[in-house]
Design an enzyme around this catalytic site. Structure first.
Site, PDB file in Angstrom:
ATOM      1  N   ARG A  97     -42.075  -9.256  14.636  1.00  0.00           N
ATOM      2  CA  ARG A  97     -42.155  -7.802  14.545  1.00  0.00           C
ATOM      3  C   ARG A  97     -41.068  -7.173  15.416  1.00  0.00           C
ATOM      4  O   ARG A  97     -40.731  -7.707  16.490  1.00  0.00           O
ATOM      5  CB  ARG A  97     -43.537  -7.376  15.050  1.00  0.00           C
TER       6      ARG A  97
ATOM      7  N   THR B 285     -41.457  -2.772   1.946  1.00  0.00           N
ATOM      8  CA  THR B 285     -41.783  -4.155   2.319  1.00  0.00           C
ATOM      9  C   THR B 285     -41.708  -5.117   1.131  1.00  0.00           C
ATOM     10  O   THR B 285     -41.572  -4.698  -0.015  1.00  0.00           O
ATOM     11  CB  THR B 285     -43.176  -4.185   3.015  1.00  0.00           C
TER      12      THR B 285
ATOM     13  N   GLU C  17     -39.820  -1.342   6.945  1.00  0.00           N
ATOM     14  CA  GLU C  17     -40.789  -0.239   6.999  1.00  0.00           C
ATOM     15  C   GLU C  17     -40.676   0.628   5.748  1.00  0.00           C
ATOM     16  O   GLU C  17     -41.011   0.156   4.689  1.00  0.00           O
ATOM     17  CB  GLU C  17     -40.641   0.604   8.266  1.00  0.00           C
TER      18      GLU C  17
ATOM     19  N   GLU D  34     -39.173   0.828  11.904  1.00  0.00           N
ATOM     20  CA  GLU D  34     -40.501   0.283  12.208  1.00  0.00           C
ATOM     21  C   GLU D  34     -41.210   1.022  13.345  1.00  0.00           C
ATOM     22  O   GLU D  34     -42.440   1.033  13.417  1.00  0.00           O
ATOM     23  CB  GLU D  34     -40.383  -1.206  12.564  1.00  0.00           C
TER      24      GLU D  34
ATOM     25  N   ASP E 216     -44.223   3.186  12.985  1.00  0.00           N
ATOM     26  CA  ASP E 216     -45.571   2.614  12.825  1.00  0.00           C
ATOM     27  C   ASP E 216     -46.393   2.747  14.110  1.00  0.00           C
ATOM     28  O   ASP E 216     -47.591   2.452  14.122  1.00  0.00           O
ATOM     29  CB  ASP E 216     -45.500   1.129  12.431  1.00  0.00           C
TER      30      ASP E 216
ATOM     31  N   SER F 183     -49.057  -3.178  12.560  1.00  0.00           N
ATOM     32  CA  SER F 183     -48.654  -3.384  11.170  1.00  0.00           C
ATOM     33  C   SER F 183     -49.876  -3.585  10.285  1.00  0.00           C
ATOM     34  O   SER F 183     -50.966  -3.898  10.776  1.00  0.00           O
ATOM     35  CB  SER F 183     -47.769  -4.639  11.097  1.00  0.00           C
TER      36      SER F 183
ATOM     37  N   GLY G 188     -46.704  -2.608   0.648  1.00  0.00           N
ATOM     38  CA  GLY G 188     -47.563  -1.469   0.317  1.00  0.00           C
ATOM     39  C   GLY G 188     -48.018  -0.658   1.514  1.00  0.00           C
ATOM     40  O   GLY G 188     -48.953   0.130   1.390  1.00  0.00           O
ATOM     41  N   GLY G 189     -47.398  -0.837   2.701  1.00  0.00           N
ATOM     42  CA  GLY G 189     -47.826  -0.057   3.855  1.00  0.00           C
ATOM     43  C   GLY G 189     -49.298  -0.307   4.139  1.00  0.00           C
ATOM     44  O   GLY G 189     -49.794  -1.431   4.025  1.00  0.00           O
TER      45      GLY G 189
HETATM   46  N1  GLY Z   1     -44.131  -1.385   7.905  1.00  0.00           N
HETATM   47  C1  GLY Z   1     -45.176  -1.876   7.106  1.00  0.00           C
HETATM   48  C2  GLY Z   1     -46.221  -2.554   7.918  1.00  0.00           C
HETATM   49  O1  GLY Z   1     -45.883  -3.112   8.929  1.00  0.00           O
HETATM   50  O2  GLY Z   1     -47.365  -2.525   7.605  1.00  0.00           O
END
Ligand code: GLY
Length: 596
Positions: free
Chosen positions: A130, A418, A438, A455, A458, A482, A503-504
């Site tokens: 990450r 993603t 992201e 990122e 987030d 995440s 898909g976030g």
């Molecule tokens: N940026 C997408 C996730 O980490 O969930």
């Protein structure tokens, strides 16, 4: 590391409870939701794989299988596997090509999580690559002078959102631990495609057109994606000589060429944007490390569902959803029934309430992982689902936890970009990796032929809620929470499924539903990834447009849910391991499964 009892490679998948009859007839999305596209120059095998996807069939093989979001990336991975490389080697080749042909979703400028099943040792390992916050950042990083959160998109499209990339180091670390092919050779296809040019796909062109305004924010980005001021179009041949050169340096010198020296200096300089500059430094890049973390496994009806722990919320949330639903006989329930969807939707909402309060980077805040996935705790949470109607409201529970801290709630939603890669090699190693920059095109900052992530958005922009600190607030060197959920499922210690999705925040719902479709409803992986989505993470039931899921709008509204019919563009790539390998590729994206 999670030790698996058995080292056997392939298991016979036992008969599973099947409620849905003729699943492919009733559950496939309508054809218009499927990405239909021809890719020039594909091999016969890749063309056949595209046909299988169009027809809703899994691809079958006996030795190895790779599935990812673009046929050229899958072909690069297949070549490595065919020539004797293993899943770690193939991943490097797949990721190198994805960063070129699907630059909006993942690449060298981003981060990833990887789950690895090692056939020889029977061990499961998870690697955290990450992105990290700059050492110079603090909890006010996304607050203005009055202490109010910055506008979200202003923060995204700026140097402020960029975290230290982790993907290059993950490629190298996975190869160092498990790979056996020559490192340099793994970049050959990507370098050739970048140097000679590749054909812009429909999906990439549509993504560029949709993001054209923000892509125009930075000259280097505009030059590449909007040549002559107009968005790239499908079918254009695109050369990326800078990317070829970056890959050449990484191939020749390892990722030290990326994390130190001129490439690192260019990354840092690019984040010093006029508006909202970032604080990333050469030190941040030079000290970046991939971290091995314990896999999070939950025994769901005899299947160990294993994935990535904090800073991802993915495995904990999926375990929580499944752990509540195992209190109901899902296998006997109809996937198209509103009561089935009430249970799944409210189980997901409850998991997201816990996630908002407790999940963050466990190197910075204590996270009660064991309490959150404790079977008795989940049974108590499942009792909340025993009515007939939607829960009017949900809140975080009180898992067993040996810590005095109370956190504020953070309901940040990751963006839907993603990409996901699943690979099984001929030794029986299994890889599941979700990779991201992201949001689509990340920060929009393009340097050395790749995009830098956004990122850090987030993280919670606010540092506190209701007077309590938020676990997922910005801190120096911390990794943002995440939803990415790379998953490997094992039965009796033997892998039976590799799966994950982009898909976030909806990644969790997409992945949980597909696991349920395969394990409880007996669908093969292609049927399971094709199934229309219904996801409820934050209170509004999102229902996939142009599919049978729309028939549930009125029944779910009658149960008290707010609903929203929308595109739900998962990118599920799954492999089941049984008598044979079966690969599934999401019809909502351009990828394929390929195996021999
Ligand atoms: N940026 C997408 C996730 O980490 O969930």
């Amino acid at each position: 590391m999670y030790r698996i009892a058995s080292t056997a490679i392939l298991a016979l998948v036992s008969a599973l409870p099947v409620a849905a009859q003729q699943t492919s007839d009733i559950l496939a999305p309508e054809p218009e939701t499927q990405v239909m596209q021809d890719f020039p120059g594909l091999s016969n095998a890749a063309t056949a794989a595209l046909d299988a996807k169009r027809e809703g069939r899994p691809v079958e093989a006996d030795n190895w299988m790779v599935t990812a979001a673009h046929p050229l990336a899958v072909e690069a991975g297949a070549k490595v596997l065919r020539e004797g490389g293993n899943a770690a080697d193939a991943m490097v080749a797949v990721q190198a090509v994805l960063g070129l042909v699907e630059p909006q979703s993942s690449g060298l400028g981003g981060g990833a999580f990887l789950v690895w099943y090692d056939a020889q040792s029977g061990e499961l390992t998870t690697l955290d690559a990450r992105e990290t916050a700059p050492l110079a950042a603090d909890p006010r990083y996304f607050l203005d002078e009055e202490g109010e959160p910055l506008s979200f998109m202003t923060a995204v499209v700026s140097g402020r959102s960029v975290g230290t990339p982790g993907t290059p180091r993950l490629m190298e670390e996975a190869h160092r631990r498990w790979g056996r092919s020559n490192w340099r050779g793994l970049f050959t296809d990507a370098i050739e495609l970048a140097q000679d040019g590749f054909t812009v796909s429909t999906r990439m062109a549509e993504s560029v057109a949709a993001a054209a305004e923000s892509l125009g924010s930075f000259p280097a980005t505009a030059d590449y994606f909007l040549p002559g001021g107009a968005p790239l179009t499908a079918g254009d041949t695109l050369v990326n000589a800078d990317y070829a050169e970056t890959l050449r340096q990484i191939a020749a010198q390892g990722t030290a060429a990326f994390y130190t020296g001129e490439i690192a200096a260019d990354i840092v300089a690019a984040t010093r944007t006029d508006a909202l500059p970032g604080l990333l430094s050469m030190t941040d890049l030079a000290r970046y490390q991939v971290i091995e973390r314990p896999a999070i496994c939950y025994d769901y009806r005899g299947n160990a569902v294993c994935g990535m722990g904090p800073p991802s919320s993915g495995a904990v949330a999926i375990a929580q959803i499944l752990g509540k639903l195992e209190n109901f006989d899902l296998g006997a329930m109809d996937p198209q029934d509103a009561q089935t969807r009430r249970l799944m939707g409210d189980a997901t909402r409850l998991a997201f309430a816990d996630r908002g309060r407790y999940l963050a980077d466990s190197d910075f805040v204590p996270v009660p992982v064991e309490g959150l996935i404790d079977r008795d705790y989940l049974a108590r949470r499942a009792d909340l689902l025993r009515g007939d109607d939607a829960l009017p409201e949900v809140s975080a529970g009180s898992p067993e936890w040996d810590h005095a801290q109370i956190w504020g709630d953070d309901l940040r939603q990751e963006r839907p970009a993603t990409s996901h890669i699943s690979i099984v090699d001929s030794d029986g190693n299994v890889l599941s990796m979700t990779t991201t920059i992201e949001s689509g095109f990340g920060s929009r900052i393009f340097v050395r032929g790749f995009l830098l992530n956004n990122e850090l958005t987030d993280f919670s922009f606010r540092s506190h809620a209701d007077g309590w600190p938020i676990a997922n607030r910005v801190e120096p060197g911390k990794r943002p929470r995440s939803s990415m959920s790379p998953t490997i499922v094992l039965r009796d210690g033997v892998p039976v499924l590799a799966i994950g999705s982009p898909g976030g925040a909806t990644i969790i719902g997409f992945t949980a539903q597909t696991i349920i479709a395969h394990l409880d409803w007996g669908m093969n992986v292609q049927e399971a990834v094709m199934m229309p989505h219904l996801v409820n993470s934050f209170g509004t039931y999102q229902i996939e447009a142009d599919t049978w899921a729309e028939d549930l709008v009125d029944p779910l509204s009658d149960l008290g849910f707010q609903t929203n019919v929308t595109a739900l563009t998962s990118g599920l790539h799954a492999i089941s391991l049984g008598d044979r390998l079966q690969g599934g590729a999401d019809p909502r994206r351009e990828g394929i499964a390929l195996g021999e």
